[in-house]
Motif scaffolding. Sequence first.
Motif, PDB file in Angstrom:
ATOM      1  N   PRO A   1       8.478  31.440 -25.114  1.00  0.00           N
ATOM      2  CA  PRO A   1       9.870  31.811 -24.812  1.00  0.00           C
ATOM      3  C   PRO A   1      10.254  33.157 -25.414  1.00  0.00           C
ATOM      4  O   PRO A   1      11.219  33.787 -24.961  1.00  0.00           O
ATOM      5  N   GLU A   2       9.517  33.606 -26.438  1.00  0.00           N
ATOM      6  CA  GLU A   2       9.838  34.878 -27.083  1.00  0.00           C
ATOM      7  C   GLU A   2       9.280  36.082 -26.327  1.00  0.00           C
ATOM      8  O   GLU A   2       9.621  37.221 -26.634  1.00  0.00           O
ATOM      9  N   THR A   3       8.412  35.827 -25.332  1.00  0.00           N
ATOM     10  CA  THR A   3       7.770  36.924 -24.619  1.00  0.00           C
ATOM     11  C   THR A   3       8.692  37.493 -23.548  1.00  0.00           C
ATOM     12  O   THR A   3       9.291  36.761 -22.759  1.00  0.00           O
ATOM     13  N   ASN A   4       8.793  38.811 -23.525  1.00  0.00           N
ATOM     14  CA  ASN A   4       9.605  39.515 -22.536  1.00  0.00           C
ATOM     15  C   ASN A   4       8.965  39.336 -21.159  1.00  0.00           C
ATOM     16  O   ASN A   4       7.836  39.768 -20.941  1.00  0.00           O
ATOM     17  N   ALA A   5       9.675  38.700 -20.242  1.00  0.00           N
ATOM     18  CA  ALA A   5       9.099  38.382 -18.931  1.00  0.00           C
ATOM     19  C   ALA A   5      10.227  38.084 -17.953  1.00  0.00           C
ATOM     20  O   ALA A   5      11.391  37.960 -18.331  1.00  0.00           O
ATOM     21  N   TRP A   6       9.868  38.003 -16.688  1.00  0.00           N
ATOM     22  CA  TRP A   6      10.793  37.562 -15.645  1.00  0.00           C
ATOM     23  C   TRP A   6      10.491  36.108 -15.319  1.00  0.00           C
ATOM     24  O   TRP A   6       9.328  35.692 -15.304  1.00  0.00           O
ATOM     25  N   GLU A   7      11.537  35.337 -15.021  1.00  0.00           N
ATOM     26  CA  GLU A   7      11.366  33.930 -14.681  1.00  0.00           C
ATOM     27  C   GLU A   7      11.959  33.673 -13.300  1.00  0.00           C
ATOM     28  O   GLU A   7      13.040  34.170 -12.976  1.00  0.00           O
ATOM     29  N   LEU A   8      11.227  32.900 -12.503  1.00  0.00           N
ATOM     30  CA  LEU A   8      11.621  32.642 -11.117  1.00  0.00           C
ATOM     31  C   LEU A   8      12.498  31.401 -11.044  1.00  0.00           C
ATOM     32  O   LEU A   8      12.135  30.338 -11.548  1.00  0.00           O
ATOM     33  N   ALA A   9      13.645  31.548 -10.369  1.00  0.00           N
ATOM     34  CA  ALA A   9      14.552  30.414 -10.156  1.00  0.00           C
ATOM     35  C   ALA A   9      14.236  29.759  -8.812  1.00  0.00           C
ATOM     36  O   ALA A   9      13.530  30.318  -7.971  1.00  0.00           O
ATOM     37  N   SER A  10      14.781  28.584  -8.606  1.00  0.00           N
ATOM     38  CA  SER A  10      14.476  27.833  -7.390  1.00  0.00           C
ATOM     39  C   SER A  10      14.997  28.516  -6.127  1.00  0.00           C
ATOM     40  O   SER A  10      14.514  28.242  -5.028  1.00  0.00           O
ATOM     41  N   ASP A  11      15.976  29.422  -6.268  1.00  0.00           N
ATOM     42  CA  ASP A  11      16.510  30.124  -5.095  1.00  0.00           C
ATOM     43  C   ASP A  11      15.699  31.362  -4.736  1.00  0.00           C
ATOM     44  O   ASP A  11      16.061  32.103  -3.816  1.00  0.00           O
ATOM     45  N   GLY A  12      14.595  31.616  -5.473  1.00  0.00           N
ATOM     46  CA  GLY A  12      13.747  32.761  -5.175  1.00  0.00           C
ATOM     47  C   GLY A  12      14.118  34.022  -5.927  1.00  0.00           C
ATOM     48  O   GLY A  12      13.453  35.053  -5.781  1.00  0.00           O
ATOM     49  N   GLU A  13      15.162  33.968  -6.739  1.00  0.00           N
ATOM     50  CA  GLU A  13      15.578  35.129  -7.521  1.00  0.00           C
ATOM     51  C   GLU A  13      14.866  35.146  -8.871  1.00  0.00           C
ATOM     52  O   GLU A  13      14.632  34.097  -9.471  1.00  0.00           O
ATOM     53  N   TRP A  14      14.533  36.361  -9.324  1.00  0.00           N
ATOM     54  CA  TRP A  14      13.882  36.541 -10.616  1.00  0.00           C
ATOM     55  C   TRP A  14      14.906  37.016 -11.647  1.00  0.00           C
ATOM     56  O   TRP A  14      15.716  37.891 -11.347  1.00  0.00           O
ATOM     57  N   HIS A  15      14.828  36.446 -12.838  1.00  0.00           N
ATOM     58  CA  HIS A  15      15.755  36.810 -13.902  1.00  0.00           C
ATOM     59  C   HIS A  15      14.944  37.184 -15.137  1.00  0.00           C
ATOM     60  O   HIS A  15      14.011  36.474 -15.523  1.00  0.00           O
ATOM     61  N   ARG A  16      15.320  38.278 -15.751  1.00  0.00           N
ATOM     62  CA  ARG A  16      14.542  38.781 -16.886  1.00  0.00           C
ATOM     63  C   ARG A  16      14.944  38.106 -18.181  1.00  0.00           C
ATOM     64  O   ARG A  16      16.128  38.015 -18.520  1.00  0.00           O
ATOM     65  N   ASN A  17      13.912  37.620 -18.881  1.00  0.00           N
ATOM     66  CA  ASN A  17      14.090  37.102 -20.227  1.00  0.00           C
ATOM     67  C   ASN A  17      13.706  38.213 -21.188  1.00  0.00           C
ATOM     68  O   ASN A  17      12.530  38.522 -21.369  1.00  0.00           O
ATOM     69  N   THR A  18      14.687  38.861 -21.788  1.00  0.00           N
ATOM     70  CA  THR A  18      14.416  40.019 -22.636  1.00  0.00           C
ATOM     71  C   THR A  18      14.042  39.560 -24.039  1.00  0.00           C
ATOM     72  O   THR A  18      14.738  39.822 -25.026  1.00  0.00           O
ATOM     73  N   GLY A  19      12.919  38.837 -24.125  1.00  0.00           N
ATOM     74  CA  GLY A  19      12.447  38.379 -25.427  1.00  0.00           C
ATOM     75  C   GLY A  19      11.958  39.531 -26.285  1.00  0.00           C
ATOM     76  O   GLY A  19      11.675  40.633 -25.804  1.00  0.00           O
TER      77      GLY A  19
END
Length: 735
Positions: free
Chosen positions: A701-719
Amino acid sequence: MPDTAEATEEPSSTRLPSSVGASIEDGPVPGEAFGHPTDTFDVEPPYVPDPTEIAAVEKFEDRFLDRELSWLHFNQRVLELAEDPTVPLLERARFLAIFASNLDEFFMVRVAGLKRRIAAHVAVRAASGLMPREQLEQLWATSRELMKRHALVFNEQVIPDLRDEGIEIVRWSDLDRDERSVCKKLFKDRIFPVLTPLAVDPAHPFPYISGLSLNLAVLVRHPKTGTEHFARVKVPPIFSRFVPVGNQRFVPLEDVIGEHLKKLFPGMEVVHAHTFRVTRNEDLEVEEDDAENLLAALEKELLRRKFGPPVRLEVEESIDPTVLDLLVSELGVRREEVTRLQGPLDLRGLHSIADLPRDDLKFPAFVPTTHAHLAEFESAKPVDVFDAVRRQDVLLHHPYDSFATSVQRFLEQAAADPHVLAIKQTLYRTSGDSPIIDALIDAAQAGKQVLVIVEIKARFDEQANIRWARKLEHAGCHVVYGLVGLKTHCKLSMVVRDEPDGIRRYTHIGTGNYNPKTARLYEDLGLLTADPAVGEDVAHLFNNLSGISRNTTYDGLLVAPDNVRNGLIEQIHAEIANHQSGRPAGIRIKANSIVDEALIDALYLASQAGVPVELLIRGICALRPGVPGLSETITVRSILGRFLEHSRVFCFVNDDSPRVWIGSADLMHRNLDRRVEVLVRLPEGPNVDAVGELLDRSFSPETNAWELASDGEWHRNTGDLHLHQALIDRQRKRR
């Protein structure tokens, strides 16, 4: 980060993955596409789940995301790196260039393919449920928004930030007198002699506009008669895209040419001059009669590529309506295929700005280190790679582990070793000054048997691979072009050595190309091993590729198109069985893309059974995670940054006895059905543990990455943890 051309792969690039469902690339059944019966080679029958499994997933009719839109979302993530103020400034400029190059290829291949299908009335619905015309409309809406955002980022964020650092990209009106004098002299001495204005009149038809070239549309008027004429001036690609005028100030080349057009049209008045750019269909269609004729057919097709139909017209937003009408009419593009942008156009040239010697505005310098098992200690001589690999398998992780002191040294030592009898090698993409090619030539000239499987259909590297194939042939290597109807995409190298206890095979199986340049930018894994079982499997596979053998049974490999899909699905079902029996179970997959419906449905079944599934997908993902009742236990992440994540890893918990496979195959139709791909299983032990640690970091969870939601949109986790920098820091500590 390099282009996603797998070598743009793939040039680097970045190359574009195949589509979900009814893509133009999916086409006919393998073999039939080339006028041959399908028994030219064996293809695994598709996995057929039982009816209850089918019903469990098929009730979710919208369970697949659109493959083409998913790719655009990937390129959006590249653009977000250019927008990120925490990324070094010149690297942001490079991400703008990569975005532009990626989008060019998307239009040349994917959009062009959809247009061909629509024109041919091939109205087959994609797995996402969209018809080709619906796909095309959505792609245009999304890509046009991204192109405008790209221009806005450049003009309103990156240019001002560069200016604050003393680097200025300006237009002609911003130049002072001395700078204009520099440009005037440059135009007179170097640019003017190579320019060729092409007029349009009854005696001169509208000129052919080559794809991706930057051009000036010029309207001139006769001062006495008032007659107006159109002319096209091509901006020469042999000159720097941004002209240096001193003190780290640059002006676009087309501005310099546009200001001196009177020199090209003496006696005429220049009324308008506007830049424009055309993207054409540049995908190849080669009919393979047999391997003997493949070279000639491909060379002919490369010439045709230059004249493909247009698929996009980019113009500056200030273009005169009359000039635009003429371009639309003469080029044969639709109005919806025209994009007006804030100039300058064609920002691929920002690579030259990113290459400026300003280390303070780049990622900190990083030098790969030699793998510990291959490192020199007290001796000044390089480690004997064969001796090291005999003692233990070596799992390489590039670019952190040096390619030059591992894979390259492996082949160079093999070429020079008198005990080596033969070298067998696949080449999909390599660099222009490849030491790999040199080593193979040296080996052949030393009398060793050298077999090279050259894939001359590697997209956008075809011409280079033809050149290398002929050079290798002239040096005495046995060059083979693989199997008809299949691309040879696997990454294999085998050395046969005569040793005191008999013949021994040493093999390298990797996830990336044998390309020393991209090995410094692409994240890849590779296994160096002397395992006899793996060596025998690889030997059988090379015999399949070079001869008429069709062995399809391997002990330590999964090979496409024979059994990669079914092999992975069997592993997934084994995890389902483990979970249902109360034993530890779980699935982790790292790949560039996942679009294959059978594998996605298998992962859905695993999720419905409660198996935790973690996917690390850099690019395209047609799987929809987090859908209640379908994929609640599936998470999808994407990591982009300094290096291009390129390795493919398939990890199954297997009742706490992990089964880990690495190799060349992405989870796409083209990889599983129309390419020769190889996955090798890692023996349990430290190498499996190393892969597990890598995946732990990636999914943290601490890693900076994008996560895919069920609607197909990507959201950035700025870890706070940036994976690439963390692995660089770990490597430095090990020195």
